[in-house]
Design an enzyme around this catalytic site. Sequence first.
Site, PDB file in Angstrom:
ATOM      1  N   THR A  21      40.490  39.432  41.231  1.00  0.00           N
ATOM      2  CA  THR A  21      40.207  38.021  41.469  1.00  0.00           C
ATOM      3  C   THR A  21      39.264  37.511  40.391  1.00  0.00           C
ATOM      4  OG1 THR A  21      39.605  36.417  43.187  1.00  0.00           O
ATOM      5  CG2 THR A  21      38.244  38.393  43.043  1.00  0.00           C
ATOM      6  N   ASN A  22      38.635  36.365  40.588  1.00  0.00           N
ATOM      7  CA  ASN A  22      37.686  35.815  39.608  1.00  0.00           C
ATOM      8  C   ASN A  22      36.574  35.079  40.344  1.00  0.00           C
ATOM      9  OD1 ASN A  22      38.454  32.935  39.980  1.00  0.00           O
ATOM     10  ND2 ASN A  22      40.442  33.746  39.340  1.00  0.00           N
TER      11      ASN A  22
END
Length: 208
Positions: A21-22
Amino acid sequence: MNVLVTAGPTREPIDPVRYLTNRSSGKMGYALASAFAARGHHVLLVSGPTILEVPEAVDFLRIETAAEMHAAVEQSISRQQIVICAAAVADYRPAMVAAQKIKKHDESLILELVRTVDILGSIRQPMGFTGKLIGFAAETERLEEHAREKLLGKGCDLIIANDVSQPGIGFDANENKVLLVYRDHSVSLPQSSKSHLAEELANIILNI
Ligand code: PMT
């Protein structure tokens, strides 16, 4: 008007307990959804996982992966007049999702990644959207140049570019500072809270 906003990160699973993810919090996209809803527009917010409250008077779809976000956008695109892609979509996902938790047998582990679908890049074609299309660009260098490439490459009317290498703005910050990149010119907006900026951006987008 009917407005679709994408927001937040996507999560691309590696195994039943891990994902890629980020650092997107969703704040920028949620603030935009609120600003349009407050002006009486019908907003559909398609969001990756965040801890934010769903804004008032907004239709809400929660997704996890880029593929799910793409499917949600595709399914509702024919009803939209404005589409704003503020989500930080993972550009790559694991080629295989392990059915069981990956055990740490070896000293190193190589994950094969493959490209995810480019949601913004598929809205004009093949989805056939003819309304106002607004993208974001999260850059760490050559902000205007990269943003203009995205504007032209993805058929956008406007790219809202932020320099995510700057402290205090961009990912997970309460404030942002953006450069508005159009086909023939660009305009810099001063740093301000994401909610204040979203009000300004809503007025600008409605006037395109
Ligand atoms: O969520 P916050 O913490 O408030 O942070 C806000 C933000 C920094 C995430 C936001 O302002 C922002 O810049 N969003 C776009 C982030 C991004 O992924 O930028 P990009 O330059 O990699 O992508 C360009 C555009 O293509 C974006 O509109 C993105 O939504 C879209 N995209 C990207 C990849 C992909 N597979 N599909 C897409 O639709």
